[in-house]
Write an enzyme that holds these catalytic residues in place. Structure first.
Site, PDB file in Angstrom:
ATOM      1  N   HIS A 182       0.853  -1.202   0.000  1.00 57.36           N
ATOM      2  CA  HIS A 182       0.000   0.000   0.000  1.00 57.36           C
ATOM      3  C   HIS A 182       0.882   1.243   0.000  1.00 57.36           C
ATOM      4  O   HIS A 182       1.548   1.558   0.980  1.00 57.36           O
ATOM      5  CB  HIS A 182      -0.906   0.018   1.231  1.00 57.36           C
ATOM      6  N   GLN A 214      -9.624   9.458  -4.958  1.00 65.32           N
ATOM      7  CA  GLN A 214      -9.267  10.091  -3.682  1.00 65.32           C
ATOM      8  C   GLN A 214     -10.409  10.915  -3.083  1.00 65.32           C
ATOM      9  O   GLN A 214     -10.620  10.928  -1.864  1.00 65.32           O
ATOM     10  CB  GLN A 214      -8.047  10.991  -3.895  1.00 65.32           C
ATOM     11  N   HIS A 267      -9.310   1.794   0.180  1.00 67.15           N
ATOM     12  CA  HIS A 267      -9.145   2.511   1.434  1.00 67.15           C
ATOM     13  C   HIS A 267     -10.473   2.355   2.176  1.00 67.15           C
ATOM     14  O   HIS A 267     -11.505   2.845   1.708  1.00 67.15           O
ATOM     15  CB  HIS A 267      -8.900   3.992   1.186  1.00 67.15           C
TER      16      HIS A 267
END
Length: 426
Positions: free
Chosen positions: A57, A152, A210
């Protein structure tokens, strides 16, 4: 005739005095006192030979950008996200490539030969995607770079993010990413997990989200991720990264959640350096540790890897590409100081992430590609204690990096000479 023999190795599983034979870039023998001729011979002198480090990651599009356009004064997650938003319009493909290649050089020197990097796809220009696809090809001879299409700002929250993500996959990005806890509502977060898992199933791709990077115990998108993994038959192809809300959940709920994760075949990635730094910021005392429940996940049979996450970027001003530093922090935060537990932490930056990424050609076994790292240590625990020097790094049997042994020269009354910090022989 072999191309290379590495003699007198200690292996992570405890075997000693082992010779490794290599021909045409692949391991041909793993046995004591290998009787064969070779064009080159390396004496490991009893030091630890391991498969390479793997970072499961990372964010290579932001690495080495510390101070651009300004410094994260608070050091918090939210200021880092805001700072990245300020930086994105200023990015150039040339600078992204330059910084990423510089980091890859650091990685190779540290024996880190495989990285899964999330790349932000919320910029409609997809500059970072193009840059890292170029870098992936550039470093392919010596480093495996796996890319995750990462929305994101939220795949539903950010205008055009879903289409951008699909475009990135069409360009050759390897893995479907997501960030459900950053959507506007819990419902949107759950819906984003469904959409993205179905997209991955349709395209035959892996998933790495995430997930629940929060102190909020009600952030439970990992449950939804496990459900859709099971529903769509994605077992073994899905990863939940961070999972920090688990450190705040009550034990009863976790006693239900962890078996769901295991049954679905979902892997977990903790990021010790960053989780312990960014989480718990609203606490006074007692202050939560921030990292997910690594020992409990491992005990249940869930594969757990450690990631570096950030190096010198808007979220983290430190770091050097050293996965032993990552594992060293992980074992302390998780209180994994038993001998077997520390070895599990070593595996969390070597063999376990290799399996999560699907790197089937990695490992010290006959037929595998001869990607190897010789450490100045006698076993994995000593490697963690010392953050051991990478004496030699090999890719397909070729030495691609060397570092002199770490020693100090003393000039003490009555005790001059050199000192090593390895454990004295018993």
């Amino acid at each position: 005739m072999l191309d290379l023999i590495i003699k007198n190795c200690t292996l992570p599983d405890g075997r000693t005095n082992i010779d490794i034979g290599v021909a045409q870039g692949r391991i041909t023998a793993v046995e004591p006192v290998l009787k064969a001729e070779a064009g080159q011979s390396i004496d490991a002198a009893g030091q630890l030979l391991t498969s390479p480090f793997v970072d499961a990651h990372f964010h290579m599009d932001s690495t080495l950008s510390f101070g651009l356009p300004r410094v994260n004064q608070s050091g918090t997650l939210l200021e880092g996200i805001a700072l990245w938003g300020e930086l994105k319009p200023l990015l150039t493909q040339e600078a992204l490539v330059e910084r990423a290649l510089a980091y890859c050089d650091w990685a190779v020197a540290r024996g880190l030969l495989a990285i899964r990097s999330h790349v932000d796809v919320c910029d409609p220009r997809l500059l970072a995607t193009e840059a890292l696809l170029h870098v992936r090809e550039k470093v392919k001879p010596y480093l495996d770079l796996q890319l995750v299409a990462f929305p994101q700002d939220g795949v539903l929250r950010a205008p055009g993010a879903l289409e951008n993500l699909k475009r990135a996959l069409d360009m050759g990005v390897d893995v479907v990413g997501g960030i459900p806890h950053f959507e506007r509502t819990m419902q949107d977060g759950a819906e984003s997990v469904r959409i993205l898992c179905e997209l991955a199933a349709e395209r035959g791709l892996r998933v790495d989200m995430h997930c629940d990077e929060s102190d909020d115990p009600l952030s439970r998108h990992i449950e939804t991720l496990a459900y859709h993994t099971q529903r769509l038959g994605l077992h073994g192809r899905v990863t939940g990264s961070h999972l920090t809300s688990m450190h705040s959940m009550d034990n009863y709920y976790v006693s239900k959640l962890i078996p769901l994760i295991r049954e679905a075949g979902v892997a977990a990635i903790a990021n010790p350096l960053i989780n312990i730094t960014l989480q718990g910021r609203h606490d006074t005392y007692p202050k939560r540790r921030g990292m997910t429940r690594v020992p409990e996940l491992l005990a249940a049979g869930v594969p757990v890897a450690f990631g570096h996450d950030c190096v010198m970027d808007p979220w983290y001003s430190l770091g050097s590409g050293d996965m032993l530093e990552v594992a060293h922090m992980g074992l302390h935060v998780a209180q994994m100081t038993g001998q077997d537990a520390m070895r599990a932490c070593f595996e969390a930056v070597t063999t376990t992430p290799a399996k999560i990424l699907g790197l089937d050609d990695t490992g010290i076994a006959v037929g595998k590609r001869a990607d190897l790292v010789l450490l100045q240590a006698r076993d994995p625990v000593e490697a963690l204690r010392l953050r051991a020097t990478r004496l030699m790094v090999l890719r397909a049997g070729q030495v691609i990096a060397t570092t002199p042994p770490a020693t100090a020269t003393l000039n003490l009354p009555g005790r001059p000479g050199q000192v090593s910090f390895q454990t004295p022989a018993r």
